[in-house]
Every structure is written in structure tokens, then in C-alpha cells.
Design an enzyme around this catalytic site. Sequence first.
Site, PDB file in Angstrom:
ATOM      1  CE1 TYR A  23      -3.799  10.255  12.517  1.00  0.00           C
ATOM      2  CE2 TYR A  23      -2.665  12.308  11.998  1.00  0.00           C
ATOM      3  CZ  TYR A  23      -3.824  11.573  12.054  1.00  0.00           C
ATOM      4  OH  TYR A  23      -5.009  12.128  11.655  1.00  0.00           O
ATOM      5  CG  HIS A  28      -1.703   3.060   9.372  1.00  0.00           C
ATOM      6  ND1 HIS A  28      -1.557   1.862   8.707  1.00  0.00           N
ATOM      7  CD2 HIS A  28      -2.530   3.807   8.576  1.00  0.00           C
ATOM      8  CE1 HIS A  28      -2.266   1.884   7.581  1.00  0.00           C
ATOM      9  NE2 HIS A  28      -2.844   3.050   7.476  1.00  0.00           N
ATOM     10  CG  PHE A  79      -2.446  12.661   6.030  1.00  0.00           C
ATOM     11  CD1 PHE A  79      -2.589  12.239   7.344  1.00  0.00           C
ATOM     12  CD2 PHE A  79      -2.361  14.023   5.774  1.00  0.00           C
ATOM     13  CE1 PHE A  79      -2.669  13.148   8.382  1.00  0.00           C
ATOM     14  CE2 PHE A  79      -2.440  14.943   6.804  1.00  0.00           C
ATOM     15  CZ  PHE A  79      -2.589  14.510   8.111  1.00  0.00           C
ATOM     16  CG  ASN A  81      -5.680   6.568   3.083  1.00  0.00           C
ATOM     17  OD1 ASN A  81      -4.977   5.739   3.656  1.00  0.00           O
ATOM     18  ND2 ASN A  81      -6.942   6.772   3.413  1.00  0.00           N
ATOM     19  CG  ASN A 127      -6.487   2.580   1.857  1.00  0.00           C
ATOM     20  OD1 ASN A 127      -6.902   1.864   0.948  1.00  0.00           O
ATOM     21  ND2 ASN A 127      -7.230   2.903   2.898  1.00  0.00           N
TER      22      ASN A 127
END
EC number: 3.1.1.29
Length: 200
Positions: A23, A28, A79, A81, A127
Site C-alpha cells: 500500500y 490512500h 488499516f 477504516n 472512512n
Amino acid sequence: MDVTTDAGAPWLVAGLGNPGPEYASNRHNVGFMVADLLAERIGARFKRHGKAQAQVVEGRIGPPGPANRRVILAKPMSFMNVSGGPVTALRDFYKVPVGNIVAVHDELDIDYGVLRLKLGGGDNGHNGLKSITKSLGADYHRVRFGIGRPPGRMPVADFVLRDFSSTERKELDYFVDRAADAVEALVIEGLERAQSAYNS
């Protein structure tokens, strides 16, 4: 809830993103990129925190004297969220007023590289912000880093979890550097001055 910033209290700057090398270069994860640069400027490396699911750097920014600020830089490792859990744990551990918390995050509804600094407001479907707001309320600062909207009919989830394009990468270092400058200005000089300088 008292949202007045406290110059004597530490600041908590949470760069939002997802943990893991797969990631690292995603849109993001731009919050992580800004946090990494701020840590580099302080001259420290992120280390795992013993009481929160996060990596942290503790340091100071600003000139010597009353404008010098104690800062905790954080990258939640839970993470995106569920960022609220680590941010809340760090808030409690370091006794940071909510008004001294800054979330650095990607923003779909702003053109690529454009910054918007604000205090409070909605989560705009993000989120990570939704999770933090659920835990702490909405009255924290945000440094919103524009990533633009997905092209065509590409789903938003696919867009934010893809790396910046080759064209975008040519300017990414500049924009991340500017976002780090904006965070420092917010912490040292206050929201209004930082907005005047960096809300483009």
C-alpha cells in the site's frame, strides 16, 4: 467538547494510510508520506508504540522559544477504516486535547496536489475520518491532500488503492513537501495563518 488549541499541550499529527509495502505508494497513503517527511525533518525514525496500534515519532518543531511545539507524529497500523482506535489511544496516552489533533489524509473532491486545511466538519465519505470522528467527535484539524476523482467509471475503492500515476509522481515530492510545510505552519502559527498560506 473544548476545541481550543492549547499551546502548552503536545500536538498529535496522524498521517492516515494502510500498513504494508503493498500500500506504500497508493493514493490512500499520502498521509503516511507526509508523516514520513515530517519525521525525516525532525531527524527521527518511526517506532512501534507500546500502548497503541501505531508507529510514532516524538519530537519538537518550530523555532526556539514560545513557538516551539512538542509533536507526536503517528501512523496508525490498524488499516485506514479503523484509524480511530489508535488515534484515540495515543490521544489518551499523551493527554492531547482534541483541538491539538491533526489528521492528514487524501481527499477525492479536491484536485490533485491542492491542499485544504480546516477544523471540524464532516468526513465526506472518508472512512479514516469517519472512524476518528466516531471515537473523538469531529472537532479536530484536517490537512486534506487532493487526489482528484477517478477517471471514467473506475470505482473509488480501486482508485484510492492504486499508486499515483507516472504523471502525478513527477510532482508528488513537491506536493508532499508542501503538505508537510502546511502541517508545521498549522501547529506553529495556528489555523488561520496556515489556511492563508496553503489553502490554494
